[in-house]
Scaffold this active site. Structure first.
Site, PDB file in Angstrom:
ATOM      1  N   VAL A 197      10.463  12.673  56.724  1.00  0.00           N
ATOM      2  CA  VAL A 197      11.606  12.003  56.109  1.00  0.00           C
ATOM      3  C   VAL A 197      11.196  10.565  55.791  1.00  0.00           C
ATOM      4  CG1 VAL A 197      13.967  11.164  56.457  1.00  0.00           C
ATOM      5  CG2 VAL A 197      13.309  13.414  57.329  1.00  0.00           C
ATOM      6  N   ALA A 208       9.755   5.730  57.943  1.00  0.00           N
ATOM      7  CA  ALA A 208       9.624   7.189  57.811  1.00  0.00           C
ATOM      8  C   ALA A 208       9.477   7.807  59.192  1.00  0.00           C
ATOM      9  CB  ALA A 208       8.406   7.537  56.959  1.00  0.00           C
ATOM     10  N   LYS A 209       9.592   9.089  59.282  1.00  0.00           N
ATOM     11  CA  LYS A 209       9.300   9.797  60.536  1.00  0.00           C
ATOM     12  C   LYS A 209       8.983  11.240  60.186  1.00  0.00           C
ATOM     13  CE  LYS A 209       9.209   8.785  64.945  1.00  0.00           C
ATOM     14  NZ  LYS A 209       8.874   7.485  65.545  1.00  0.00           N
ATOM     15  N   GLY A 210       8.178  11.861  61.041  1.00  0.00           N
ATOM     16  CA  GLY A 210       7.854  13.263  60.827  1.00  0.00           C
ATOM     17  C   GLY A 210       7.977  14.034  62.117  1.00  0.00           C
ATOM     18  N   ASP A 232       3.601   9.911  67.769  1.00  0.00           N
ATOM     19  CA  ASP A 232       4.874   9.790  68.483  1.00  0.00           C
ATOM     20  C   ASP A 232       4.775  10.804  69.628  1.00  0.00           C
ATOM     21  OD1 ASP A 232       7.643   8.478  68.384  1.00  0.00           O
ATOM     22  OD2 ASP A 232       8.206  10.576  68.492  1.00  0.00           O
TER      23      ASP A 232
END
Ligand code: NDP
Length: 428
Positions: A72, A117-119, A158
């Site tokens: 995202v 962003a992050k995944g 993460d």
């Protein structure tokens, strides 16, 4: 047929406060304080881009399994988007969206030229072999090769991922572009372009912001006690660096339980014990065990939640005795607890400020990769500490100016920066 059975992990049902709603409720308060115009509000309330990928991976038993992955991109007005990748069986798209937005605010609050962003991939990395994890990481990278890029979107580790996964990602991406591309990802092993000081960076930022907050409260570090929840990367480094500054760390915890010593825990011994016992504190004799939930309401001056989301809630906030909460974890306080904490007059250094030391040094890693030049550890820590202290002061002054909690002040600083940039760049 059996060798090619395709199935997906079911999407988990969220049984806690929705992190996206928690994030939005604070965003809304800050937007109102700023008088944010409707156009910018509508742009910022939703992510720029959401990508869902299906990742077929041949497992060690020869069967094909399809994993669901997300990336995202919340916003890129300040620069290429930046954010970690989480491997966990409870990854949920709403959580990824919230974490992506937090990255936008986090980068803006420390004034580094990145968007957010992050995944995530729905998987259980603890049950997968290194080979399976490598094939999964490479499949994810290939599926997102047009999203990632040193000038577009820069992933990082993460929960459930680390330097090993980042090395695979960098390698796979480099193959697709036909050139070694270290700046596509941060949190890499030191030998292949990682930065000195990155491992301890988040815990160090927690320490720096704790000391800055204690100064505002007129408290001397050597007169202060603390409890730290979580003893992983962030928690153990925060505990160690606060211990070195003279704070009495009365409680620490990990998934095995919580450990209490009214005279203070020797954190060097606790870390040595953990390293010698499979990464766990279980059986540590430098403290007695206590109920894990009691750590949060224990009799200490400073509370550092550095484990998971939503641990401080409307159910336990009233019982918190600490005068200061410094959020090492992302989203450890649910929005429903905010009014109770504010009413009690507890000073909170919010996650998007307190744990931003990690992304700051990730930014330094990217800068070094692009410069083709390695900085010394002193350069990294001196610059990171300065950025943390400046950001703390800016948020603190904003909270004084508007008479608002530091959490909302951090959002005000970030949203203001993003909104001003939209105004200058124009182009809707
Ligand atoms: P780690 O996986 O290294 O550590 C997590 C720690 O929390 C472990 O000690 C784990 O115990 C413990 N833990 C998990 N669940 C509980 C629980 N219910 N009660 C008490 N302890 C628990 O993760 P990180 O330290 O990297 O991340 C922690 C938080 O900080 C996350 O919210 C992450 O998003 C955030 N963060 C991390 C950054 C970084 O640079 N690493 C940057 C910014 C934010 P055990 O080891 O026994 O499983």
């Amino acid at each position: 047929m059996a060798a090619h059975t395709v199935y997906k992990e079911p999407a988990p049902i969220m049984d806690r406060e929705n992190p996206l709603e928690s994030m939005m409720s604070r965003f809304n308060i800050a937007a109102e304080i700023l008088g944010l115009d409707d156009e910018t509000y509508n742009v910022l309330k939703a992510p720029d881009k959401q990508v869902i990928v299906n990742l077929p991976v041949t497992m060690d038993d020869g069967k094909l399994r399809v994993f669901e992955g997300y990336r995202v991109i919340h916003n890129t007005i300040l620069g290429p988007s930046k954010g970690g990748i989480r491997y966990d069986k409870h990854v949920h798209i709403d959580e990824v969206k919230a974490l992506a937005a937090w990255m936008t605010w986090k980068c803006a609050v420390v004034d580094i030229p990145y968007g957010g962003a992050k995944g995530g991939i729905i998987c259980d990395p603890t049950t997968m072999s290194p080979g399976e994890l490598e094939r999964l990481t490479r499949a994810y990278t290939l599926a997102l090769k047009d999203v990632f890029g040193p000038d577009r979107d820069i992933p990082a580790p993460d929960m459930g991922t680390g330097p090993r996964e980042m090395a695979w990602l960098m390698d796979e991406f480099s193959k697709t572009v036909g050139a070694t591309s270290p700046a596509v990802v941060t949190g890499k092993p030191l030998v292949m372009g990682g930065s000195l000081g990155r491992t301890e960076a988040t815990g160090r930022g927690v320490m720096v912001s704790t000391l800055a907050a204690l100064k505002k409260l007129n408290l001397k570090p050597t007169d202060v006690s603390a409890a730290v929840q979580g003893f992983g990367n962030v928690g153990s480094w925060a505990a160690k660096l606060l211990f070195d500054k003279g704070l009495k760390i009365k409680a620490v915890s990990d998934i095995s339980g919580a450990y209490w010593n009214a005279d203070g825990i020797n954190i060097d011994e606790a870390i040595a014990y953990k390293n010698a016992h499979n990464g766990r504190l279980e059986g540590f004799t430098g403290a007695t065990t206590m109920d894990a939930d009691d750590l949060l309401t224990s009799d200490v001056d400073v509370l550092v939640p550095a484990a998971v989301e939503d641990v401080i809630t409307e159910h336990n906030a009233r019982d918190i005795k600490a005068k200061l909460i410094v959020e090492g974890a992302n989203g450890p306080t649910s929005a429903s607890a905010d009014p109770i904490i504010n009413e009690k007059g507890i000073l909170v250094v919010p996650d998007i400020l307190a744990n931003s030391g990690g992304v700051t040094v990730s930014y330094f890693e990217w800068v070094q990769n692009r410069q083709g030049f390695k900085w010394t550890e002193e350069m990294v820590t001196e610059r990171a500490d300065r950025i943390m202290n400046d950001a703390f002061e800016k948020v603190y002054q904003t909270s004084q100016k508007y008479k608002i909690p530091m959490r909302i002040a951090a959002y005000v600083v970030s949203i203001d920066k993003v909104a001003q940039t939209y105004k200058f760049r124009g182009g809707f």
